[in-house]
Motif scaffolding. Sequence first.
Motif, PDB file in Angstrom:
ATOM      1  N   VAL A 110      45.717  40.301  46.234  1.00  0.00           N
ATOM      2  CA  VAL A 110      44.515  40.554  46.201  1.00  0.00           C
ATOM      3  C   VAL A 110      43.946  42.010  46.505  1.00  0.00           C
ATOM      4  O   VAL A 110      44.648  42.522  47.828  1.00  0.00           O
ATOM      5  CB  VAL A 110      43.861  39.906  47.490  1.00  0.00           C
ATOM      6  CG1 VAL A 110      42.224  39.971  47.600  1.00  0.00           C
ATOM      7  CG2 VAL A 110      44.199  38.140  47.490  1.00  0.00           C
ATOM      8  N   LEU A 166      41.220  35.184  47.575  1.00  0.00           N
ATOM      9  CA  LEU A 166      40.312  36.050  46.874  1.00  0.00           C
ATOM     10  C   LEU A 166      39.479  36.831  47.937  1.00  0.00           C
ATOM     11  O   LEU A 166      39.282  36.683  49.056  1.00  0.00           O
ATOM     12  CB  LEU A 166      39.370  35.353  45.844  1.00  0.00           C
ATOM     13  CG  LEU A 166      38.687  34.038  46.379  1.00  0.00           C
ATOM     14  CD1 LEU A 166      37.711  34.498  47.374  1.00  0.00           C
ATOM     15  CD2 LEU A 166      38.383  33.301  45.102  1.00  0.00           C
ATOM     16  N   MET A 194      34.173  46.635  42.689  1.00  0.00           N
ATOM     17  CA  MET A 194      35.264  45.473  42.766  1.00  0.00           C
ATOM     18  C   MET A 194      34.707  44.249  42.254  1.00  0.00           C
ATOM     19  O   MET A 194      33.783  43.753  42.379  1.00  0.00           O
ATOM     20  CB  MET A 194      35.674  45.193  44.140  1.00  0.00           C
ATOM     21  CG  MET A 194      36.107  46.567  44.838  1.00  0.00           C
ATOM     22  SD  MET A 194      37.320  46.146  46.266  1.00  0.00           S
ATOM     23  CE  MET A 194      38.725  45.675  45.461  1.00  0.00           C
ATOM     24  N   PRO A 236      34.736  40.552  40.920  1.00  0.00           N
ATOM     25  CA  PRO A 236      35.167  39.567  41.768  1.00  0.00           C
ATOM     26  C   PRO A 236      36.392  38.642  41.060  1.00  0.00           C
ATOM     27  O   PRO A 236      36.547  38.617  39.821  1.00  0.00           O
ATOM     28  CB  PRO A 236      33.850  38.697  42.041  1.00  0.00           C
ATOM     29  CG  PRO A 236      33.165  39.006  40.829  1.00  0.00           C
ATOM     30  CD  PRO A 236      33.408  40.480  40.667  1.00  0.00           C
ATOM     31  N   SER A 237      36.997  37.805  41.834  1.00  0.00           N
ATOM     32  CA  SER A 237      38.179  37.158  41.539  1.00  0.00           C
ATOM     33  C   SER A 237      38.048  35.770  40.661  1.00  0.00           C
ATOM     34  O   SER A 237      36.674  35.254  41.267  1.00  0.00           O
ATOM     35  CB  SER A 237      39.192  36.862  42.524  1.00  0.00           C
ATOM     36  OG  SER A 237      39.916  37.973  43.020  1.00  0.00           O
ATOM     37  N   ASP A 264      44.999  35.885  37.875  1.00  0.00           N
ATOM     38  CA  ASP A 264      43.601  36.593  38.245  1.00  0.00           C
ATOM     39  C   ASP A 264      43.456  37.645  37.508  1.00  0.00           C
ATOM     40  O   ASP A 264      43.810  38.701  37.944  1.00  0.00           O
ATOM     41  CB  ASP A 264      43.338  36.803  39.792  1.00  0.00           C
ATOM     42  CG  ASP A 264      42.095  37.088  40.140  1.00  0.00           C
ATOM     43  OD1 ASP A 264      41.165  37.425  39.115  1.00  0.00           O
ATOM     44  OD2 ASP A 264      41.781  37.446  41.450  1.00  0.00           O
ATOM     45  N   GLN A 282      40.020  40.437  38.795  1.00  0.00           N
ATOM     46  CA  GLN A 282      39.891  41.202  39.686  1.00  0.00           C
ATOM     47  C   GLN A 282      40.336  42.631  39.279  1.00  0.00           C
ATOM     48  O   GLN A 282      41.277  43.074  38.677  1.00  0.00           O
ATOM     49  CB  GLN A 282      40.507  40.732  40.811  1.00  0.00           C
ATOM     50  CG  GLN A 282      42.060  40.844  40.916  1.00  0.00           C
ATOM     51  CD  GLN A 282      42.917  40.702  42.191  1.00  0.00           C
ATOM     52  OE1 GLN A 282      42.227  40.873  43.107  1.00  0.00           O
ATOM     53  NE2 GLN A 282      44.019  40.051  42.183  1.00  0.00           N
ATOM     54  N   SER A 293      39.327  47.265  40.526  1.00  0.00           N
ATOM     55  CA  SER A 293      38.768  48.164  41.516  1.00  0.00           C
ATOM     56  C   SER A 293      38.564  49.368  40.765  1.00  0.00           C
ATOM     57  O   SER A 293      39.540  50.059  40.283  1.00  0.00           O
ATOM     58  CB  SER A 293      39.483  48.362  42.997  1.00  0.00           C
ATOM     59  OG  SER A 293      38.939  49.272  43.693  1.00  0.00           O
ATOM     60  N   TYR A 308      29.646  43.218  40.081  1.00  0.00           N
ATOM     61  CA  TYR A 308      30.830  43.692  40.782  1.00  0.00           C
ATOM     62  C   TYR A 308      30.146  43.840  42.162  1.00  0.00           C
ATOM     63  O   TYR A 308      29.025  43.917  42.546  1.00  0.00           O
ATOM     64  CB  TYR A 308      31.041  45.186  40.391  1.00  0.00           C
ATOM     65  CG  TYR A 308      31.618  45.426  39.258  1.00  0.00           C
ATOM     66  CD1 TYR A 308      33.051  45.641  38.965  1.00  0.00           C
ATOM     67  CD2 TYR A 308      30.927  45.025  37.625  1.00  0.00           C
ATOM     68  CE1 TYR A 308      33.659  45.676  37.930  1.00  0.00           C
ATOM     69  CE2 TYR A 308      31.622  45.352  36.817  1.00  0.00           C
ATOM     70  CZ  TYR A 308      32.953  45.614  36.400  1.00  0.00           C
ATOM     71  OH  TYR A 308      33.619  45.623  35.596  1.00  0.00           O
TER      72      TYR A 308
END
Length: 649
Positions: free
Chosen positions: A452, A511, A586, A588-589, A596, A599, A601, A629
Amino acid sequence: MKPRPRPSTPRRLLSAGIALLVLSVLVFVNRPMVAFGADAYHDFTINRQSYKEKYGHWSRLPVPPGFRVNAIHAAMLSTGKVLIVAGSGNNRDNFEAGTFRTVLYDPAKDAFNEVPTPTDVFCAGHTFLPNGNLLIAGGTKSYEVLEKDITHAAGVMKIKNEDPAGGPRTFPKGTTLVAKNGTQYRTRTDLTVPAAMTMKHGDEVMTHAGEAEVWVDAVEAGDGPIVDNPAQYTVAGLTGKDKQNVYGLADKITREKQEYGGDKTSYEFDPRAERYVRTGDMVQHRWYPTLAELPGGDVLAVSGLDEFGRMLPGRNERYVKDQKRWVDAPELKRVFPTYPALHLMADGKLFFSGSNAGYGSDTEGRTPGLWNLRNNSFREVPGLRDPRMTETSSSVLLPPAQDQRVMIFGGGEVGESAVSTARTAIADLDEPSPAYTPGPDLPQPARYLSTVLLPDDSVLTTGGSSGYRGGRYGDKTRSDLFNAQIYRPAAGRFETAADSTVGRNYHSEALLLPDGRVITMGSDPLYDPSGRNPGTFEQRIEVYSPPYLFRGRRPVIGAGPKAVQRGTTFAVATRDAGRIRAARLMRPSAVTHVTDLDQRSVALDITPATGGLALSVPKKRGLVPSGWYMLFLVDDKGVPSTARWIQVR
C-alpha cells in the motif's frame, strides 16, 4: 565463628535439581498468570507512545455480525466509503442459492450497510473510470468441480449449423446428442446456434457454418461414455436435411476436473447512488481478468478463463466509456496469465511487472515487459531474479509516480506450489534499456503480500504467507506472516513496522483510507492451523495506523476546488503552508488477489500563495489519469493531512 564447609559437588547438584523442580512446579501451576503477565506486558509495549511513533499501531475494527462477509474485492470510493465485494465469496452453496453480497463501510462514521448485488461478481476485474464509477466486469458463471466429484463424463461440444436458409436454431437445456455407438449426452443450458453464412471468394460461393458451444454431460454415469478423440454427434429428434446440417463436434468428453467458468456481465458501481448499474456485456466471458485503464479513460480487459474454464488465448477487448459498451480488440492480441499486473506508464505504455494470480501457461506470457498499445509491440524487461516466482507476487508503481519505477515483491512458483521467494526487484522504466535490479529482500519468503502506497512516499507491506494459501511451509503447518514492513524508496531499505494480529493470505486486501490509515481484510486459507482440516475464511478486519500519525499535529487542508485540469495550477487554503514540504495526489485503490493497478502517488509542485499554497498538476495523461484522487499535504516531519477529494479532468 568456625567457617561453614563448602557443600560437595553431588550435594550442590542435588540442591540445584530440587530448586529447578520447585520452580518448574510453580511455573506450571501459575501458567495462566505468567501468560497473562506476558500478554499484559506486550499490550503495554505496543501502546506506548514511543513504540507507536516508531512502529505504528494495529487495531481491530468491530464489524456487526450481519455485515461480516468474505472480502474478495475492495475499493476506496470517492465518497470516502470502502466498497467490500464478496459475490458468492468462494462458497458454492452461496452461488447455487444466488446469494451474492456487497457491503459499504464508512470509516468516518464507523458504519456499515449492504448493497444489492445482481450477479456473482466473485473474481471479476475492476478499475476506476474518470467519473469515479468503479467498472466491474466478468465474474463467475460456474464453480469448479473436482475430479473426485465428477460422476458423469462431460465436455464442451460445438454445435454446427450448415443451413444458411433456416435462420438461427434454438435448443433447450437437456437437448440430447448421440454418438455413433449410441451413447447419449445432454446439454446443460439453452443454446442458440446462428445460421450459416454464404460468402463469395472470387468466383466461388462458400458456406460458413454457424456455431455455438455448450457443456454436455453423459446420461450414463461412469467411465463408459468417456471419449478421448475428436468425434461427431447427431442431435436427437432432427430428421431429413436438418439432421445432416445440424450436428455436434467435441474434442473429448472426460471425467477430468472442470475449472471455474467466467461470466460476461459488466457494471459500473455508482458511489453516489450506491448501486450497480448494468452496462453492455463483455465480448468474452472472463474469470480472473485484469481491467487496465487507458490514458484516454477507456479500459482494456485482458486474460481470464472463458465460460468453460479455458484460458483465453490473448483475446482482449476494450470498454468504450462514453458508450458503456465493450468492443473486440483483435489488434491488441497478447497472452498473459490471469490477473496480470499492468501498470500504466507516463508515455501510455502498459508495463507488465510479471505479477499475476494463478492460471495460465507456465512459460507463455509470463515475461515482464513494456506493451506498446499503438502497435501491439512488446519489449521485454530482463534481470528479474527468481523469474518463475511471480505468481501471487505483488507490484506497485513506486512513489512518486514521476520516477517511473515499478517494484515487485515476493511471489511463488507456478501452481499450488509451497515454494516462494523473499526477492524484491525494481525496474526503472525511464532508463534507455530498462531492466530489473535487485531490491532488499523481504524478512521472509512471501506470497499474497499486500503493498500500500502511503502519503509520505513510503510503501507498507503486510500480510502474506510463505506457503500456498497459508499452508505448509517447511516444518510449519501454517505459514501466515504477521510481520509488516515499510519500504522507503529514497533510502532503498525496509523499516520494521508493528506486527499485525490476523493472518492474511489468498483473497486478502489492504488499502489506504483518506485519514492516512490502512485497512486490511479477507484471507482464505486452505487448511486450519492443524493443517488437517479445511480452513475458514477470515472475516475480521484490522486497521493499521502508520508511525506518522503519532508524531504531532497534522496539517490541515482548507478550501480548494473540487475539480482541476491536468497541466494547470490550483490553490488550496492552509494555515500550515510554512511547514508543508510535499503535496501528493493519491489515486485510490481497487484491489483483488493482491493486484491493485489503480493506486499511484503523483507529486505536485508547490509554490506559496496568499492564504495557502499553489499546487501544479503534471500534464501527461499516462502519469495522471483522469479521475478522483486523495490530495494530501505532508509537513516537515513527514506527517500528512487528512485527504481532500479532488477530481482531475
